[in-house]
Motif scaffolding. Structure first.
Motif, PDB file in Angstrom:
ATOM      1  N   ASP A  27      28.141  19.718 -41.016  1.00  0.00           N
ATOM      2  CA  ASP A  27      27.107  19.956 -40.011  1.00  0.00           C
ATOM      3  C   ASP A  27      27.830  20.130 -38.678  1.00  0.00           C
ATOM      4  O   ASP A  27      29.057  20.077 -38.631  1.00  0.00           O
ATOM      5  N   GLN A  28      27.060  20.332 -37.609  1.00  0.00           N
ATOM      6  CA  GLN A  28      27.642  20.466 -36.278  1.00  0.00           C
ATOM      7  C   GLN A  28      26.938  19.511 -35.329  1.00  0.00           C
ATOM      8  O   GLN A  28      25.725  19.300 -35.440  1.00  0.00           O
ATOM      9  N   ARG A  29      27.713  18.976 -34.385  1.00  0.00           N
ATOM     10  CA  ARG A  29      27.117  18.118 -33.357  1.00  0.00           C
ATOM     11  C   ARG A  29      26.237  18.969 -32.454  1.00  0.00           C
ATOM     12  O   ARG A  29      26.601  20.096 -32.093  1.00  0.00           O
ATOM     13  N   ASP A  30      25.097  18.420 -32.084  1.00  0.00           N
ATOM     14  CA  ASP A  30      24.162  19.151 -31.232  1.00  0.00           C
ATOM     15  C   ASP A  30      24.739  19.446 -29.858  1.00  0.00           C
ATOM     16  O   ASP A  30      24.525  20.515 -29.305  1.00  0.00           O
ATOM     17  N   GLU A  31      25.486  18.502 -29.310  1.00  0.00           N
ATOM     18  CA  GLU A  31      25.934  18.642 -27.923  1.00  0.00           C
ATOM     19  C   GLU A  31      27.041  19.678 -27.717  1.00  0.00           C
ATOM     20  O   GLU A  31      27.140  20.274 -26.653  1.00  0.00           O
ATOM     21  N   ASP A  32      27.880  19.912 -28.730  1.00  0.00           N
ATOM     22  CA  ASP A  32      28.995  20.846 -28.512  1.00  0.00           C
ATOM     23  C   ASP A  32      29.323  21.731 -29.714  1.00  0.00           C
ATOM     24  O   ASP A  32      30.226  22.554 -29.646  1.00  0.00           O
ATOM     25  N   GLY A  33      28.611  21.574 -30.818  1.00  0.00           N
ATOM     26  CA  GLY A  33      28.823  22.425 -31.982  1.00  0.00           C
ATOM     27  C   GLY A  33      30.027  22.082 -32.837  1.00  0.00           C
ATOM     28  O   GLY A  33      30.335  22.785 -33.792  1.00  0.00           O
ATOM     29  N   VAL A  34      30.720  20.999 -32.522  1.00  0.00           N
ATOM     30  CA  VAL A  34      31.906  20.602 -33.289  1.00  0.00           C
ATOM     31  C   VAL A  34      31.491  20.134 -34.681  1.00  0.00           C
ATOM     32  O   VAL A  34      30.463  19.486 -34.860  1.00  0.00           O
ATOM     33  N   VAL A  35      32.310  20.482 -35.651  1.00  0.00           N
ATOM     34  CA  VAL A  35      32.033  20.168 -37.052  1.00  0.00           C
ATOM     35  C   VAL A  35      31.934  18.661 -37.281  1.00  0.00           C
ATOM     36  O   VAL A  35      32.650  17.873 -36.666  1.00  0.00           O
ATOM     37  N   VAL A  36      31.023  18.294 -38.177  1.00  0.00           N
ATOM     38  CA  VAL A  36      30.830  16.913 -38.616  1.00  0.00           C
ATOM     39  C   VAL A  36      30.895  16.916 -40.139  1.00  0.00           C
ATOM     40  O   VAL A  36      30.247  17.740 -40.791  1.00  0.00           O
ATOM     41  N   LEU A  37      31.667  16.023 -40.698  1.00  0.00           N
ATOM     42  CA  LEU A  37      31.774  15.889 -42.144  1.00  0.00           C
ATOM     43  C   LEU A  37      30.677  14.945 -42.629  1.00  0.00           C
ATOM     44  O   LEU A  37      30.680  13.760 -42.301  1.00  0.00           O
ATOM     45  N   LEU A  38      29.735  15.475 -43.394  1.00  0.00           N
ATOM     46  CA  LEU A  38      28.611  14.684 -43.893  1.00  0.00           C
ATOM     47  C   LEU A  38      28.928  13.964 -45.190  1.00  0.00           C
ATOM     48  O   LEU A  38      28.382  12.901 -45.455  1.00  0.00           O
ATOM     49  N   ASP A  39      29.778  14.565 -46.005  1.00  0.00           N
ATOM     50  CA  ASP A  39      30.062  14.024 -47.338  1.00  0.00           C
ATOM     51  C   ASP A  39      31.571  14.016 -47.564  1.00  0.00           C
ATOM     52  O   ASP A  39      32.177  15.075 -47.716  1.00  0.00           O
ATOM     53  N   THR A  40      32.167  12.844 -47.569  1.00  0.00           N
ATOM     54  CA  THR A  40      33.619  12.736 -47.744  1.00  0.00           C
ATOM     55  C   THR A  40      34.047  12.895 -49.190  1.00  0.00           C
ATOM     56  O   THR A  40      35.234  13.073 -49.472  1.00  0.00           O
ATOM     57  N   ASP A  41      33.097  12.834 -50.113  1.00  0.00           N
ATOM     58  CA  ASP A  41      33.412  12.959 -51.538  1.00  0.00           C
ATOM     59  C   ASP A  41      32.364  13.833 -52.222  1.00  0.00           C
ATOM     60  O   ASP A  41      31.553  13.345 -53.015  1.00  0.00           O
ATOM     61  N   PRO A  42      32.375  15.142 -51.919  1.00  0.00           N
ATOM     62  CA  PRO A  42      31.357  16.016 -52.503  1.00  0.00           C
ATOM     63  C   PRO A  42      31.517  16.149 -54.009  1.00  0.00           C
ATOM     64  O   PRO A  42      32.620  16.038 -54.546  1.00  0.00           O
ATOM     65  N   GLY A  43      30.410  16.389 -54.668  1.00  0.00           N
ATOM     66  CA  GLY A  43      30.413  16.549 -56.121  1.00  0.00           C
ATOM     67  C   GLY A  43      31.091  17.839 -56.548  1.00  0.00           C
ATOM     68  O   GLY A  43      31.364  18.731 -55.738  1.00  0.00           O
ATOM     69  N   ALA A  44      31.330  17.940 -57.832  1.00  0.00           N
ATOM     70  CA  ALA A  44      32.005  19.107 -58.392  1.00  0.00           C
ATOM     71  C   ALA A  44      31.265  20.398 -58.088  1.00  0.00           C
ATOM     72  O   ALA A  44      31.878  21.448 -57.922  1.00  0.00           O
ATOM     73  N   ASP A  45      29.942  20.327 -57.958  1.00  0.00           N
ATOM     74  CA  ASP A  45      29.150  21.519 -57.663  1.00  0.00           C
ATOM     75  C   ASP A  45      29.382  22.050 -56.255  1.00  0.00           C
ATOM     76  O   ASP A  45      29.040  23.189 -55.950  1.00  0.00           O
ATOM     77  N   GLN A  46      29.996  21.247 -55.380  1.00  0.00           N
ATOM     78  CA  GLN A  46      30.250  21.655 -54.000  1.00  0.00           C
ATOM     79  C   GLN A  46      31.696  22.069 -53.736  1.00  0.00           C
ATOM     80  O   GLN A  46      32.011  22.561 -52.654  1.00  0.00           O
ATOM     81  N   LEU A  47      32.580  21.880 -54.695  1.00  0.00           N
ATOM     82  CA  LEU A  47      34.002  22.109 -54.460  1.00  0.00           C
ATOM     83  C   LEU A  47      34.312  23.535 -54.024  1.00  0.00           C
ATOM     84  O   LEU A  47      35.073  23.750 -53.073  1.00  0.00           O
ATOM     85  N   GLU A  48      33.732  24.513 -54.670  1.00  0.00           N
ATOM     86  CA  GLU A  48      33.977  25.907 -54.303  1.00  0.00           C
ATOM     87  C   GLU A  48      33.448  26.199 -52.897  1.00  0.00           C
ATOM     88  O   GLU A  48      34.091  26.898 -52.107  1.00  0.00           O
TER      89      GLU A  48
END
Length: 64
Positions: free
Chosen positions: A25-46
Motif C-alpha cells: 500500500d502507500q502512505r496517504d501523506e507522501d505515497g511511500v510504499v508500505v508493506l502490508l504482508d511480510t509473509d504473503p501466500g504462494a498465490d501472491q508470490l508472482e
C-alpha cells in the motif's frame, strides 16, 4: 520469501500497489510504499516479484 522495502528510495509511483494490492500500500501523506504482508501466500508470490520488477526506484527487494 523475504521482502525488504527501502523507504528512502521510494518515489511513490504506486506500481507495487497495482501489481500486489494485498501486499503493498502507500502512505496517504507522501505515497511511500508500505508493506502490508511480510509473509504473503504462494498465490501472491508472482505478484510480489512483478511489483519488485516494476518499481522504478528499485525500492523493493525480494529474496527467495
Amino acid at each position: 520469501m523475504q521482502i525488504t522495502i527501502e523507504e528512502e528510495k521510494c518515489c511513490g509511483a504506486g506500481q507495487c500497489v497495482l501489481a500486489a494490492p494485498g501486499v503493498f500500500d502507500q502512505r496517504d501523506e507522501d505515497g511511500v510504499v508500505v508493506l502490508l504482508d511480510t509473509d504473503p501466500g504462494a498465490d501472491q508470490l508472482e505478484n510480489v516479484r512483478n511489483a519488485a520488477n516494476l518499481c522504478p526506484a528499485a525500492a523493493i527487494e525480494v529474496r527467495e
